[in-house]
Motif scaffolding. Structure first.
Motif, PDB file in Angstrom:
ATOM      1  N   UNK A  94      84.461 -38.736  55.902  1.00  0.00           N
ATOM      2  CA  UNK A  94      83.859 -38.445  57.216  1.00  0.00           C
ATOM      3  C   UNK A  94      84.734 -37.495  58.029  1.00  0.00           C
ATOM      4  N   UNK A  95      86.050 -37.683  57.968  1.00  0.00           N
ATOM      5  CA  UNK A  95      86.967 -36.780  58.679  1.00  0.00           C
ATOM      6  C   UNK A  95      86.874 -35.361  58.117  1.00  0.00           C
ATOM      7  N   UNK A  96      86.774 -35.231  56.798  1.00  0.00           N
ATOM      8  CA  UNK A  96      86.637 -33.912  56.171  1.00  0.00           C
ATOM      9  C   UNK A  96      85.330 -33.250  56.598  1.00  0.00           C
ATOM     10  N   UNK A  97      84.269 -34.032  56.709  1.00  0.00           N
ATOM     11  CA  UNK A  97      82.976 -33.515  57.168  1.00  0.00           C
ATOM     12  C   UNK A  97      83.093 -32.988  58.592  1.00  0.00           C
ATOM     13  N   UNK A  98      83.699 -33.791  59.484  1.00  0.00           N
ATOM     14  CA  UNK A  98      83.856 -33.375  60.883  1.00  0.00           C
ATOM     15  C   UNK A  98      84.714 -32.109  60.997  1.00  0.00           C
ATOM     16  N   UNK A  99      85.788 -32.036  60.209  1.00  0.00           N
ATOM     17  CA  UNK A  99      86.658 -30.855  60.213  1.00  0.00           C
ATOM     18  C   UNK A  99      85.893 -29.606  59.800  1.00  0.00           C
ATOM     19  N   UNK A 100      85.109 -29.725  58.728  1.00  0.00           N
ATOM     20  CA  UNK A 100      84.328 -28.581  58.242  1.00  0.00           C
ATOM     21  C   UNK A 100      83.275 -28.166  59.260  1.00  0.00           C
ATOM     22  N   UNK A 101      82.633 -29.141  59.898  1.00  0.00           N
ATOM     23  CA  UNK A 101      81.625 -28.812  60.920  1.00  0.00           C
ATOM     24  C   UNK A 101      82.262 -28.102  62.115  1.00  0.00           C
ATOM     25  N   UNK A 102      83.465 -28.529  62.515  1.00  0.00           N
ATOM     26  CA  UNK A 102      84.173 -27.863  63.620  1.00  0.00           C
ATOM     27  C   UNK A 102      84.509 -26.423  63.261  1.00  0.00           C
ATOM     28  N   UNK A 103      84.982 -26.221  62.039  1.00  0.00           N
ATOM     29  CA  UNK A 103      85.322 -24.861  61.593  1.00  0.00           C
ATOM     30  C   UNK A 103      84.095 -23.959  61.588  1.00  0.00           C
ATOM     31  N   UNK A 117      81.809 -23.999  54.496  1.00  0.00           N
ATOM     32  CA  UNK A 117      80.525 -24.515  53.997  1.00  0.00           C
ATOM     33  C   UNK A 117      80.727 -25.354  52.739  1.00  0.00           C
ATOM     34  N   UNK A 118      81.549 -24.849  51.820  1.00  0.00           N
ATOM     35  CA  UNK A 118      81.820 -25.602  50.592  1.00  0.00           C
ATOM     36  C   UNK A 118      82.522 -26.922  50.899  1.00  0.00           C
ATOM     37  N   UNK A 119      83.452 -26.897  51.847  1.00  0.00           N
ATOM     38  CA  UNK A 119      84.138 -28.133  52.236  1.00  0.00           C
ATOM     39  C   UNK A 119      83.136 -29.131  52.818  1.00  0.00           C
ATOM     40  N   UNK A 120      82.186 -28.632  53.605  1.00  0.00           N
ATOM     41  CA  UNK A 120      81.153 -29.505  54.173  1.00  0.00           C
ATOM     42  C   UNK A 120      80.279 -30.090  53.065  1.00  0.00           C
ATOM     43  N   UNK A 121      79.863 -29.272  52.106  1.00  0.00           N
ATOM     44  CA  UNK A 121      79.049 -29.769  50.983  1.00  0.00           C
ATOM     45  C   UNK A 121      79.803 -30.840  50.184  1.00  0.00           C
ATOM     46  N   UNK A 122      81.084 -30.604  49.925  1.00  0.00           N
ATOM     47  CA  UNK A 122      81.874 -31.586  49.173  1.00  0.00           C
ATOM     48  C   UNK A 122      81.996 -32.903  49.947  1.00  0.00           C
ATOM     49  N   UNK A 123      82.222 -32.810  51.262  1.00  0.00           N
ATOM     50  CA  UNK A 123      82.351 -34.021  52.079  1.00  0.00           C
ATOM     51  C   UNK A 123      81.037 -34.803  52.097  1.00  0.00           C
ATOM     52  N   UNK A 124      79.920 -34.106  52.273  1.00  0.00           N
ATOM     53  CA  UNK A 124      78.606 -34.778  52.263  1.00  0.00           C
ATOM     54  C   UNK A 124      78.322 -35.406  50.904  1.00  0.00           C
ATOM     55  N   UNK A 125      78.703 -34.705  49.842  1.00  0.00           N
ATOM     56  CA  UNK A 125      78.528 -35.223  48.493  1.00  0.00           C
ATOM     57  C   UNK A 125      79.295 -36.531  48.315  1.00  0.00           C
ATOM     58  N   UNK A 126      80.544 -36.549  48.776  1.00  0.00           N
ATOM     59  CA  UNK A 126      81.350 -37.756  48.661  1.00  0.00           C
ATOM     60  C   UNK A 126      80.754 -38.903  49.466  1.00  0.00           C
ATOM     61  N   UNK A 127      80.280 -38.607  50.675  1.00  0.00           N
ATOM     62  CA  UNK A 127      79.672 -39.631  51.522  1.00  0.00           C
ATOM     63  C   UNK A 127      78.409 -40.196  50.870  1.00  0.00           C
ATOM     64  N   UNK A 128      77.570 -39.315  50.318  1.00  0.00           N
ATOM     65  CA  UNK A 128      76.345 -39.768  49.644  1.00  0.00           C
ATOM     66  C   UNK A 128      76.655 -40.571  48.387  1.00  0.00           C
ATOM     67  N   UNK A 129      77.630 -40.130  47.606  1.00  0.00           N
ATOM     68  CA  UNK A 129      77.977 -40.848  46.379  1.00  0.00           C
ATOM     69  C   UNK A 129      78.565 -42.223  46.682  1.00  0.00           C
ATOM     70  N   UNK A 130      79.188 -42.339  47.847  1.00  0.00           N
ATOM     71  CA  UNK A 130      79.766 -43.630  48.236  1.00  0.00           C
ATOM     72  C   UNK A 130      78.703 -44.595  48.765  1.00  0.00           C
TER      73      UNK A 130
END
Length: 134
Positions: A94-103, A117-130
Protein backbone atom coordinates in the motif's frame (compact mmCIF):
# COMPACT_ATOMS: atom_id res chain seq x y z
CA UNK A 1 -10.13 -34.62 -11.94
CA UNK A 2 -7.05 -34.26 -14.12
CA UNK A 3 -4.20 -31.92 -13.29
CA UNK A 4 -1.27 -30.17 -14.85
CA UNK A 5 2.00 -29.02 -13.31
CA UNK A 6 2.40 -25.28 -12.70
CA UNK A 7 5.88 -23.87 -12.20
CA UNK A 8 6.55 -20.18 -11.57
CA UNK A 9 10.24 -19.38 -11.87
CA UNK A 10 12.20 -16.14 -11.50
CA UNK A 11 15.92 -15.59 -12.16
CA UNK A 12 16.48 -16.03 -8.42
CA UNK A 13 14.29 -18.99 -7.47
CA UNK A 14 11.35 -21.29 -8.08
CA UNK A 15 8.40 -19.46 -6.50
CA UNK A 16 5.70 -22.10 -7.00
CA UNK A 17 5.54 -25.72 -8.16
CA UNK A 18 2.40 -27.80 -7.74
CA UNK A 19 -0.12 -29.90 -9.62
CA UNK A 20 -3.22 -27.77 -10.27
CA UNK A 21 -6.58 -28.14 -12.01
CA UNK A 22 -6.52 -24.75 -13.74
CA UNK A 23 -4.27 -21.72 -14.24
CA UNK A 24 -5.67 -18.26 -14.96
CA UNK A 25 -3.17 -15.67 -16.22
CA UNK A 26 -3.33 -12.32 -18.01
CA UNK A 27 -1.43 -12.33 -21.28
CA UNK A 28 -0.90 -9.28 -23.45
CA UNK A 29 -3.90 -10.33 -25.56
CA UNK A 30 -6.21 -10.88 -22.58
CA UNK A 31 -7.01 -13.36 -19.83
CA UNK A 32 -6.21 -17.03 -20.37
CA UNK A 33 -7.70 -20.05 -18.60
CA UNK A 34 -5.42 -23.08 -18.94
CA UNK A 35 -6.61 -26.60 -18.11
CA UNK A 36 -4.97 -30.01 -18.69
CA UNK A 37 -4.46 -30.90 -22.37
CA UNK A 38 -4.58 -27.25 -23.47
CA UNK A 39 -3.15 -26.47 -26.88
CA UNK A 40 0.57 -25.61 -26.59
CA UNK A 41 1.39 -21.90 -26.65
CA UNK A 42 3.87 -19.28 -25.53
CA UNK A 43 2.70 -15.78 -24.59
CA UNK A 44 4.10 -12.71 -22.87
CA UNK A 45 2.41 -11.88 -19.57
CA UNK A 46 1.21 -8.59 -18.16
CA UNK A 47 1.88 -7.45 -14.60
CA UNK A 48 -1.07 -9.24 -12.97
CA UNK A 49 -1.92 -11.97 -10.47
CA UNK A 50 -1.87 -15.57 -11.66
CA UNK A 51 -4.53 -17.80 -10.12
CA UNK A 52 -3.80 -21.49 -9.51
CA UNK A 53 -6.91 -23.56 -8.79
CA UNK A 54 -6.72 -26.86 -6.93
CA UNK A 55 -10.16 -28.30 -6.26
CA UNK A 56 -12.11 -25.56 -4.47
CA UNK A 57 -9.05 -23.63 -3.30
CA UNK A 58 -7.21 -20.86 -5.13
CA UNK A 59 -3.65 -19.65 -4.75
CA UNK A 60 -2.67 -16.23 -6.09
CA UNK A 61 0.81 -15.38 -7.29
CA UNK A 62 1.85 -11.81 -8.08
CA UNK A 63 3.66 -12.11 -11.42
CA UNK A 64 5.49 -9.01 -12.61
CA UNK A 65 5.77 -9.67 -16.34
CA UNK A 66 7.53 -12.45 -18.17
CA UNK A 67 6.40 -15.33 -20.36
CA UNK A 68 4.13 -18.34 -20.02
CA UNK A 69 4.77 -21.60 -21.86
CA UNK A 70 1.86 -24.04 -21.99
CA UNK A 71 2.40 -27.71 -22.78
CA UNK A 72 -0.07 -30.58 -22.67
CA UNK A 73 0.59 -31.38 -19.01
CA UNK A 74 2.66 -28.43 -17.78
CA UNK A 75 2.60 -24.63 -17.52
CA UNK A 76 5.89 -22.83 -16.94
CA UNK A 77 5.87 -19.13 -16.09
CA UNK A 78 9.24 -17.43 -16.46
CA UNK A 79 8.72 -14.20 -14.55
CA UNK A 80 10.93 -11.17 -14.07
CA UNK A 81 9.71 -11.24 -10.44
CA UNK A 82 6.98 -13.17 -8.62
CA UNK A 83 5.76 -13.83 -5.10
CA UNK A 84 3.01 -15.81 -3.46
CA UNK A 85 0.02 -13.73 -2.41
CA UNK A 86 0.25 -15.18 1.10
CA UNK A 87 3.84 -13.88 1.43
CA UNK A 88 3.05 -10.28 0.47
CA UNK A 89 3.36 -7.53 3.07
CA UNK A 90 0.15 -5.59 2.40
CA UNK A 91 1.16 -2.46 4.31
CA UNK A 92 4.39 -2.24 2.32
CA UNK A 93 2.48 -2.75 -0.95
CA UNK A 94 0.00 0.00 0.00
CA UNK A 95 2.87 2.40 0.77
CA UNK A 96 4.46 1.63 -2.62
CA UNK A 97 1.10 2.32 -4.30
CA UNK A 98 0.74 5.68 -2.52
CA UNK A 99 4.34 6.63 -3.40
CA UNK A 100 3.80 5.83 -7.08
CA UNK A 101 0.51 7.75 -7.15
CA UNK A 102 2.23 10.81 -5.60
CA UNK A 103 5.00 10.66 -8.19
CA UNK A 104 2.48 10.47 -11.01
CA UNK A 105 0.45 13.37 -9.56
CA UNK A 106 3.50 15.63 -9.28
CA UNK A 107 4.17 15.54 -13.04
CA UNK A 108 7.69 16.84 -12.52
CA UNK A 109 10.15 16.61 -15.36
CA UNK A 110 12.70 14.77 -13.21
CA UNK A 111 10.22 11.99 -12.44
CA UNK A 112 10.17 9.24 -15.01
CA UNK A 113 6.41 8.80 -15.56
CA UNK A 114 6.76 5.36 -17.13
CA UNK A 115 8.78 4.11 -14.18
CA UNK A 116 6.16 5.46 -11.75
CA UNK A 117 3.37 3.81 -13.77
CA UNK A 118 5.17 0.46 -13.64
CA UNK A 119 5.71 0.85 -9.89
CA UNK A 120 1.98 1.55 -9.50
CA UNK A 121 1.06 -1.55 -11.56
CA UNK A 122 3.41 -3.73 -9.49
CA UNK A 123 1.98 -2.38 -6.21
CA UNK A 124 -1.62 -2.97 -7.36
CA UNK A 125 -0.66 -6.45 -8.53
CA UNK A 126 0.79 -7.28 -5.12
CA UNK A 127 -2.28 -5.92 -3.34
CA UNK A 128 -4.63 -7.93 -5.58
CA UNK A 129 -2.58 -11.12 -5.23
CA UNK A 130 -2.67 -10.73 -1.46
CA UNK A 131 -6.46 -10.84 -1.64
CA UNK A 132 -7.49 -7.19 -1.54
CA UNK A 133 -9.25 -5.54 -4.43
CA UNK A 134 -8.14 -2.03 -5.40
Amino acid sequence: MSTLRLEVVTPEKKVFEQDVNMVVARGVEGELGIMPNHVPLVTPLKIAPVKAKVGNSETFIAVHGGFMEVRKDKVVILAEAAELGADIDLSRARLAKERAERRLAQKQSDINARRAELALHRALNRINAAGEKE
